[in-house]
Design a protein around this motif. Structure first.
Motif: not given
Length: 703
Positions: A410-426
């Protein structure tokens, strides 16, 4: 019919007949011999097998570091690498002719004198004491016995000791000499002959016995090697009979003197020399990497896994492995020995080789996906470990790249980058605000400690994070409730899809099931509850560094086949995974986490603020802690390089590494970046547009 044609036909016919008699030892009925000889020899020359025109001799493949000269290891079934005749010492060429076929330059593939002599000697003795094979005929036999396209039974049939087969061998030899020059035949013979001790071909033999290239062989050395060809299994001076090898050396020296190619005095001096072997073993496979560079083993292992996945090398894994071990490829890997050494040193400062915990680390080049280093505090090898210690201190399990028994960490909060990218893309901008509470109750179903009446309700690490945040500050300070809210706005399935788009592989069966069938409800995904690896993570962040271009992790710079032709599989495989401006915006926010400042001056603190100061150049990244600090993760990147490191216990995910190690990881990643970029120019990130930074829009897609 012309006189020349009659002479040739007569020569061929007599050769076939006499060879048949010589081999049969006892005289066969004349009608049978003539019948076999004529029918075999009457076949047209055009029926020469392509195997003999372009022999598929197995050759070892060599894997080099990125400098193209430092050998990591070799892969082979037979230790052989072809060399041109010009790279073989003249005395070696003379010696093998003297030993095997003194009239090589005088006959046309079949030596009638030799046939008659062998027939006479063998008939008088009542047994086979002398052969009649020319060097060309021996080459034919070697090619047929080594043809990888034949089964063992077919190869045995192609070289069985029968009159018919011997006559066919002669026919092939005669036909071959019409198509090739003597030098071409000699070169091919030298490259296919077996010299004992596992060495096939003169180049491998020269290295095996004397640790030198064949161009540097002395008279004594050449005579020794040439003498081994007759009985390589018994006369081999390393594993067999050294006295027999010396006797054969003396025989070859005598033949060289008789043929006038070597003065008697030189031969006497060579004969008087003691056996001076300097044996060396060509490494084979990943467990044979140099002992002083044992840390290259996991990279080598990952290279073989990559090779096994390439359709260009065969339809199945078995076929691809045969291609590697027989194809004679020259492979320049992406491994940078200096960066690998620096990364290994940093990893071992965090945990020793004997520590049950590990810090697997990967270094990836944005824009190509090439992997410069893969390090972990383990010995690469199959030696047994103490009871209860599955992966330490020795292992060949892929702790850095995953696969096999390793699902990841588990890599913890490093996965927040995928949420940020998805939000920016939306269409949401970086300036998207949310008043983040200390805890948030979401609409995602959950159970256990993170559940509030059946719904996922994460909380922040500290109450100091509560309050209004943008993506800049929320990513920099790692505000869990902000990203839980953002996941709800975007959709958890889009976050999961973004991670997959950037190369995150779900190796765990449970993770794969959720990604396929439960992604819409996988809200906790944004906090890094899925297992991943340092290599996947470094590759994903490298795509952000490369302005949205994701490249499949690549272990090679170039591959050339045995003929020196480049192989396309070595080229980077990249695609524009997200819009360039979206990636620039994510990189801008990621600067906040490591003490850098965004282009719009929107950062306000981060979880690894000392990294920018340590590195002394623009940098971005993210830290991550899994629940209960079971694992700690640090990712950092510049436009030129991305590094990811995860501290975990590979054998027991319940064995928490603790929060303290995060600071050590940050320092280690910074040191690796500083060293790897020591000669590189300082490059800044390209700023995102004001639209992506501040304005709500429709979905952002393109490129």
């Amino acid at each position: 019919m012309t006189r020349a044609r009659l002479d040739k036909l007569f020569t061929v016919l007599i050769a076939g007949v006499l060879a048949g008699l010589a081999l049969a030892v006892a005289a066969l009925p004349a009608a049978l011999v003539f019948g076999i000889g004529f029918s075999a020899l009457a076949a047209p020359y055009s029926e020469l097998p392509n195997t003999l025109r372009t022999p598929p001799t197995p050759q070892r493949s060599n894997l080099y570091a990125n400098d193209g000269t430092t050998l990591i290891t070799s892969f082979y079934q037979e230790d052989r690498v072809d060399v041109p005749l010009a790279d073989v010492a003249p005395v070696m060429r003379q010696a093998v002719i003297a030993a095997e076929d003194t009239r090589f330059h005088e006959h046309s593939g079949v030596d009638l004198r030799g046939v008659v002599r062998a027939f006479t000697v063998n008939r008088g003795a009542g047994e086979t004491r002398q052969g009649a094979s020319t060097l060309t005929m021996q080459y034919v036999r070697n090619v047929l016995s080594n043809d990888p396209r034949l089964s063992e039974r077919q190869r045995a049939a192609a070289t069985e000791l029968t009159t018919a087969r011997k006559i066919q061998e002669m026919r092939y030899a005669l036909a071959l000499e019409r198509e090739l020059t003597k030098d071409e035949i000699l070169a091919r013979y030298l490259n296919i002959a077996y010299f004992g001790a596992g060495a096939y071909g003169v180049a491998a033999a020269s290295r095996r016995y004397f640790s030198k290239p064949p161009a540097e062989l002395t008279l004594a050395e050449a005579a020794l090697l040439a003498g081994l060809v007759r009985s390589p299994h018994t006369d081999d001076p390393i594993n067999g009979d050294a006295d027999a090898a010396l006797a054969r050396r003396a025989y070859v020296l005598d033949r060289l003197v008789e043929s006038g190619q070597v003065p008697a005095e030189a031969a006497d001096r060579a004969r008087a020399e003691q056996l001076k072997l300097r044996p060396s073993q060509t490494p084979n496979d990943c467990t044979a990497v140099p002992a002083e560079h044992n840390d290259w083993g996991l990279f080598c292992d990952w290279f073989t896994r990559w090779w096994n996945a390439q359709p260009a090398f065969g339809a199945t894994v078995d076929e691809r492995q045969l291609t590697l071990r027989r194809g004679g490829f020259s492979i320049v890997s992406s491994l940078d020995p200096a960066v690998q050494r620096a990364t290994t040193e940093q990893v071992r400062r965090i945990y020793s080789v004997d520590d049950r915990r590990a810090a697997p680390t990967a270094v990836v080049q944005p824009g190509t996906g090439r992997v410069l280093a893969m390090a972990v505090n383990r010995n690469y090898g199959v030696a047994a470990n103490p009871a209860g210690q599955k992966n330490h201190p020795n292992t060949v399990n892929q702790l850095v790249a995953g696969g096999g028994a390793i699902e990841g960490y588990q890599a913890g909060s490093t996965f927040k980058v995928f949420t940020m990218l998805a939000a920016l893309e939306s269409g949401l901008p970086l300036s998207t605000e949310f008043d983040a509470p200390e805890r948030i109750v979401t609409d995602y179903s959950a159970s256990g400690a993170a559940s509030c009446d059946g719904y996922w309700c994460p909380r922040n690490a500290t109450d100091l994070m509560d309050g209004r945040h943008t993506m800049w500050t929320a990513f920099g300070e790692s505000v869990n409730t902000y990203f839980a809210w953002l996941t709800e706005r975007v959709g958890a399935d889009r976050v999961v899809e973004m991670a997959e788009r950037l190369g995150i592989v779900f190796r765990s069966a449970d993770d794969a099931r959720l990604a396929r069938h439960g992604a819409r409800e996988w809200g906790p995904f944004t906090l890094g509850v899925s297992a991943t690896t340092p290599l996947d993570l470094a590759g994903a962040y490298a795509a952000v560094a490369a302005e949205g271009s994701w490249c499949a992790p690549l272990p090679v710079v170039s591959i050339a086949d045995a003929a020196g032709r480049p192989v396309a599989a070595a080229r980077p495989h990249c695609r524009q995974a997200v819009d360039a401006d979206v990636a620039r915006a994510a990189a801008d926010a990621a600067r906040c986490a490591v003490g850098d400042q965004s282009m719009y001056r929107e950062c306000d603190g981060g979880t690894a603020e000392g990294l920018r100061r340590q590195l002394g150049r623009p940098v971005a990244g993210k830290t991550g802690s899994s629940d209960g600090y079971a694992t700690e993760t640090v990712v950092a990147f510049t436009p030129q390089l991305a590094v990811a490191s995860i501290a975990a216990n590979p054998d027991d995910p319940r064995d928490a590494v603790g929060q303290r190690v995060q600071a050590q990881l940050v320092e280690a990643v910074g040191e690796v970046l500083a060293f790897a970029l020591r000669d590189e120019p300082v490059r800044d990130f390209v700023p995102p547009s004001e639209t992506t930074a501040f304005r709500l829009t429709g979905a952002r897609a393109g490129n």
